[in-house]
Scaffold this motif. Sequence first.
Motif, PDB file in Angstrom:
ATOM      1  N   SER A 145      -6.411  -3.981  -0.342  1.00  0.00           N
ATOM      2  CA  SER A 145      -7.532  -3.876  -1.283  1.00  0.00           C
ATOM      3  C   SER A 145      -7.424  -2.649  -2.173  1.00  0.00           C
ATOM      4  O   SER A 145      -8.229  -2.459  -3.079  1.00  0.00           O
ATOM      5  CB  SER A 145      -8.861  -3.845  -0.519  1.00  0.00           C
ATOM      6  N   GLY A 147      -5.290  -0.429  -4.962  1.00  0.00           N
ATOM      7  CA  GLY A 147      -4.289  -0.640  -5.999  1.00  0.00           C
ATOM      8  C   GLY A 147      -3.026   0.162  -5.740  1.00  0.00           C
ATOM      9  O   GLY A 147      -3.065   1.242  -5.135  1.00  0.00           O
ATOM     10  N   GLU A 148      -1.883  -0.354  -6.192  1.00  0.00           N
ATOM     11  CA  GLU A 148      -0.607   0.319  -5.948  1.00  0.00           C
ATOM     12  C   GLU A 148      -0.559   1.703  -6.578  1.00  0.00           C
ATOM     13  O   GLU A 148       0.144   2.590  -6.088  1.00  0.00           O
ATOM     14  CB  GLU A 148       0.551  -0.548  -6.464  1.00  0.00           C
ATOM     15  N   ASP A 149      -1.291   1.908  -7.657  1.00  0.00           N
ATOM     16  CA  ASP A 149      -1.257   3.199  -8.345  1.00  0.00           C
ATOM     17  C   ASP A 149      -2.411   4.112  -7.944  1.00  0.00           C
ATOM     18  O   ASP A 149      -2.584   5.190  -8.525  1.00  0.00           O
ATOM     19  CB  ASP A 149      -1.288   2.974  -9.863  1.00  0.00           C
ATOM     20  N   ASP A 150      -3.211   3.693  -6.964  1.00  0.00           N
ATOM     21  CA  ASP A 150      -4.398   4.469  -6.591  1.00  0.00           C
ATOM     22  C   ASP A 150      -4.107   5.594  -5.615  1.00  0.00           C
ATOM     23  O   ASP A 150      -4.928   6.494  -5.444  1.00  0.00           O
ATOM     24  CB  ASP A 150      -5.462   3.544  -5.989  1.00  0.00           C
ATOM     25  N   ARG A 157       1.397  -2.969  -2.352  1.00  0.00           N
ATOM     26  CA  ARG A 157       0.103  -3.117  -1.681  1.00  0.00           C
ATOM     27  C   ARG A 157      -0.177  -4.576  -1.327  1.00  0.00           C
ATOM     28  O   ARG A 157      -1.288  -4.915  -0.930  1.00  0.00           O
ATOM     29  CB  ARG A 157      -1.013  -2.555  -2.562  1.00  0.00           C
TER      30      ARG A 157
END
Length: 245
Positions: A145, A147-150, A157
Motif C-alpha cells: 500500500s 508507493g515505491e518512491d515514498d 512495492r
Amino acid sequence: GMEDGPAALRLCREVVPALPRNTGAMVAVSLSAPPAPFVPDQFHLLPGYALLVAGFGSEEEHSNAIAPIREGLPTLFEFVTPLPYIGLQSMLDESEPWGAYAYEKALDLVDFSDDVIDVLTEQAGKKSSPMSFMPIFPLQGAFTSVGEDDTAFGGSRTPHYVCNMTATATDAGTLELDRSWVRETWEALCPFSSNQGGYVNFMTDVDENRVRASYGAAKYARLSAVKAKYDPDNVFHLNANILPA
C-alpha cells in the motif's frame, strides 16, 4: 522432509499470497529442525522445509488462516501457540549464536515459479552446516500500500519474496563450504530474480553495483543527493554505502 520440497514450495505458492493482511510469514528452505520439546526426537537437526506463520488477529482468525496449510500437505510436526512479540523477534536467535561464522546473500523473487522451485530444491541438500538455511520473506499486504518512491526501501512495492541465503557455522572450514553453497545458489537464482541487489541488510559482500541495484537507479540518485548534503565526506561509510553525489 527434504523429499517433500517441491510439493511444500508449490503449496507455499498457493497459500502464502492468500494469507490475511494482518498475518506475516517466512518460508524456510533446508531449515534443520531444532532440538526443541515440540519436535519429535527422530527429527532433531534434520533439514527440511518449514512455513512459519505469525497472526496478529484473534485465535479464530489464525486457525482459519492456517487451515489451508494443514489441509494442503501432511506435516512432520507443527507448533501453534500464543507468543509475545519479543518472543517472535528472538525465536531464531539460537540459530545465529554469538561468535559464529556467517555469510549471506539475497535477491528478490516475484514468485515460486517452477524454475525457482527446481533451483531451491536442488540446492537445499547441498549445505554442510546444520545452522545454514534459506529464509524467504513474503512482502505483501500492507507493504504493497506504500508507493515505491515514498520510502528509501529498495525493490518493488508489488508482492514478492526476499530470498536470503545464509551460511552459519561454528568453524571457518565449514563456513567456507557453505559460503560457496550460498554463492552457487544465488548465481543459480539470478536469472529468475526481479532485483539481484536484494535487501541491503542481507548483503555481506558489499559492492557499489549491488547497492545501486538494491535501491534502483532513480532512488539511489535521490539518496546520493541527500548524502551529499548531510555527509559530503562519506563519514558514514561502514555499511552498504551510498556515495555522495
